[in-house]
Write a protein that holds these residues in place. Structure first.
Motif, short mmCIF file in Angstrom:
data_model
loop_
_atom_site.label_atom_id
_atom_site.label_comp_id
_atom_site.label_asym_id
_atom_site.label_seq_id
_atom_site.Cartn_x
_atom_site.Cartn_y
_atom_site.Cartn_z
N GLY A 1 0.88 -1.23 0.13
CA GLY A 1 0.33 0.08 0.01
C GLY A 1 0.82 1.27 0.00
O GLY A 1 2.09 1.16 0.41
N PHE A 2 0.59 2.23 -0.38
CA PHE A 2 1.09 3.69 -0.52
C PHE A 2 0.34 4.66 0.04
O PHE A 2 -0.96 4.66 -0.28
CB PHE A 2 1.47 3.97 -1.70
CG PHE A 2 2.70 3.09 -2.45
CD1 PHE A 2 4.06 3.16 -2.09
CD2 PHE A 2 2.11 2.05 -3.03
CE1 PHE A 2 4.87 2.33 -2.57
CE2 PHE A 2 3.16 0.97 -3.43
CZ PHE A 2 4.49 1.10 -3.17
N ASP A 3 0.83 5.62 1.09
CA ASP A 3 0.05 6.71 1.58
C ASP A 3 0.79 7.85 1.59
O ASP A 3 2.37 7.94 1.76
CB ASP A 3 -0.63 6.23 2.77
CG ASP A 3 -1.90 7.09 3.14
OD1 ASP A 3 -3.11 6.41 2.84
OD2 ASP A 3 -1.91 8.16 3.16
N ILE A 4 0.30 9.07 2.13
CA ILE A 4 1.25 10.32 2.34
C ILE A 4 1.15 10.65 3.65
O ILE A 4 2.16 11.06 4.51
CB ILE A 4 0.65 11.68 1.65
CG1 ILE A 4 -0.56 11.62 1.75
CG2 ILE A 4 1.19 11.51 0.16
CD1 ILE A 4 -1.26 12.87 1.39
N ALA A 5 0.28 9.90 4.56
CA ALA A 5 -0.05 10.20 6.05
C ALA A 5 1.25 9.21 6.58
O ALA A 5 1.51 7.99 6.70
CB ALA A 5 -1.34 9.77 6.39
N ILE B 1 2.55 5.27 7.37
CA ILE B 1 3.81 4.71 6.54
C ILE B 1 4.75 3.96 7.47
O ILE B 1 4.72 4.14 8.62
CB ILE B 1 4.57 6.00 6.16
CG1 ILE B 1 3.82 6.82 5.12
CG2 ILE B 1 5.94 5.63 5.66
CD1 ILE B 1 4.54 8.08 4.70
N ASN B 2 4.97 2.65 6.98
CA ASN B 2 5.87 1.59 7.61
C ASN B 2 5.20 0.93 8.45
O ASN B 2 5.78 -0.04 9.27
CB ASN B 2 7.25 2.35 8.17
CG ASN B 2 8.01 2.73 7.22
OD1 ASN B 2 8.15 2.38 6.18
ND2 ASN B 2 8.54 3.90 7.55
N LYS B 3 3.82 1.02 8.55
CA LYS B 3 3.06 0.16 9.25
C LYS B 3 2.38 -1.17 8.31
O LYS B 3 2.66 -0.92 7.17
CB LYS B 3 1.80 0.87 10.00
CG LYS B 3 2.22 1.84 10.79
CD LYS B 3 1.56 1.99 12.15
CE LYS B 3 2.27 2.98 13.13
NZ LYS B 3 1.41 4.31 13.50
N LYS C 1 -0.99 -7.54 7.27
CA LYS C 1 0.16 -8.07 6.59
C LYS C 1 0.81 -7.43 5.36
O LYS C 1 1.76 -7.75 4.96
CB LYS C 1 0.32 -9.61 6.26
CG LYS C 1 -0.03 -10.48 7.60
CD LYS C 1 -0.10 -12.11 7.27
CE LYS C 1 -0.48 -12.69 8.50
NZ LYS C 1 -1.19 -14.09 8.22
N VAL C 2 -0.07 -6.35 5.00
CA VAL C 2 0.72 -5.61 3.71
C VAL C 2 1.20 -4.39 4.18
O VAL C 2 0.59 -3.59 4.83
CB VAL C 2 -0.35 -5.38 2.85
CG1 VAL C 2 -0.32 -4.35 1.59
CG2 VAL C 2 -1.38 -6.55 2.18
N LYS C 3 2.44 -4.13 3.61
CA LYS C 3 3.26 -3.10 4.08
C LYS C 3 2.80 -1.59 3.36
O LYS C 3 2.64 -1.91 2.20
CB LYS C 3 4.87 -3.22 3.97
CG LYS C 3 5.38 -2.16 4.59
CD LYS C 3 6.90 -2.67 4.84
CE LYS C 3 7.64 -1.39 5.55
NZ LYS C 3 9.02 -1.63 5.35
N ILE C 4 2.70 -0.72 4.05
CA ILE C 4 2.26 0.58 3.65
C ILE C 4 3.64 1.46 3.64
O ILE C 4 4.42 1.63 4.46
CB ILE C 4 1.32 1.41 4.62
CG1 ILE C 4 0.20 0.62 4.88
CG2 ILE C 4 0.85 2.65 3.94
CD1 ILE C 4 -0.63 -0.17 4.13
#
Lengths: 214, 214
Positions: B116-120, B124-126, B130-133
């Motif tokens: 996953g990808f996010d700006i928050a 991030i890094n959570k 089980k899918v890494k952001i």
DNA sequence: CCTTGTGAAAACTTTCACAGCT
DNA sequence: AGCTGTGAAAGTTTTCACAAGG
């Protein structure tokens, strides 16, 4: 507000909702007018399609100029019935249901989520974004006491049938169904079935098809 | 696997994914065969439509009997390319993105959410299920190191353009866009735009139309 | 000259009518 | 008898070609 059309063609209706998204964005930017060509480009369709879609309405555009965005927006909103509130309940307060309860664009478009329903004890009587979650057993009673326009189904497939029995006896006018499987729209109910996984599968086919072409 | 059709008609393709949902359910119940009439009834369409949809394939049915469900399923799955894994990333790990990451029906259909990808910063890094952001800033780099088939957009409208610039340079084959506004499918990319609010608006129109009819 | 608006043609989808297997 | 399979007809949507207004 309409000219010839008894009711909007199915695909025109869909596109009108998409025009709105683009028009809101343009208005935000302070743009006050747009031509069918420019709008078509943003929509990835032809300019004639845009004009044909608008042919159901009394002339919105000015020849040589284009369409006034404020006017365009208010005519579509009026025609889609978006200038009134519609009350909504979310049946199934799982992740998707919860996402919908929080969804700001829904409330901006005047869809008011009045309540949620679930079978899970840890959710019942809590609130999500100020919306109370009731036991599904209270649904029948709730619908007798509250006028609800739209029920959204975000429950597993096997729960749908039992819930439908309750909905059919109520005054609910429309259902938006996110569960897999088709809810039949007999019984005087308007139904839209919207299976998200279906869209992934369509992409799968198109990816495969494109690979074959290479 | 096909007979005459170069590629499946758009609406046939959509319905094939819906047939699958019903067929899975029937198989679950231990039912091994179904007629076009029964399937049509569950789909809320005509029996001819079902048979026409299948006319692209080498004969699946038996006259006088119906369709063997296992055979029916495997032919559709084969044709839609569902018997292979497709890798997916979710851009925007908000509530909807998170719901998709958890969605079991997606993984059952072999769509694998890889990241996953996010700006928050708080996301991030959570990991979610089980899918890494990752930070959205890592997207470009990530796509160079990982082969991804489908990118799902669950970000606000104004973030779309910047992300598209990165996507265009990558090997991503398809986009499923939940943001309002249309992503154009030029650039050799397959795109499906899926605005949930749009479906609510369509219901609004139909409710209004029905009220007028009374 | 630019852009809207629209009948008519073309393309696509669904329904009809019936032939053809099992 | 019962259900599939399919060419042809009907219905719907999109595109074409061009008339018409600012």
């Amino acid at each position: 507000m309409k000219k010839n059309c008894k009711s909007l063609p199915q695909y025109t209706l869909k596109r009108l909702t998409e025009y709105l998204n683009i028009l809101y964005q343009l208005r935000e930017k302070g743009i006050s007018s747009i031509s069918s060509g420019e709008l078509a480009q943003r929509m990835n369709i032809t300019d004639v399609q845009v004009r044909k879609d608008l042919s159901c309405f009394d002339s919105i555009g000015k020849r040589g100029v284009g369409y006034d965005i404020d006017k365009f927006i208010s005519i579509i909103e009026e025609d889609l019935g978006l200038n009134r509130e519609l009350s909504v309940i979310i049946i199934g307060a799982g992740r998707l249901g919860s996402a919908l309860i929080h969804y700001k664009r829904l409330s901006k478009a005047r869809f008011r989520v009045k309540a949620g329903f679930d079978i899970a004890k840890d959710k019942i009587n809590k609130t999500i974004n100020k919306v109370k979650i009731f036991s599904i057993e209270k649904l029948d009673e709730y619908l007798k006491e509250n006028k609800i326009d739209i029920a959204v189904f975000t429950v597993p497939e096997d729960e749908v049938e039992g819930i439908m029995d309750i909905i059919k006896k109520s005054d609910i006018k429309a259902i938006l169904n996110f569960s897999p499987g088709i809810i039949n729209s007999r019984e005087n109910l308007i139904v839209r079935n919207l299976d998200i996984v279906s869209d992934f599968k369509i992409l799968s086919y198109k990816i495969k098809e494109k690979n074959n072409a290479d």
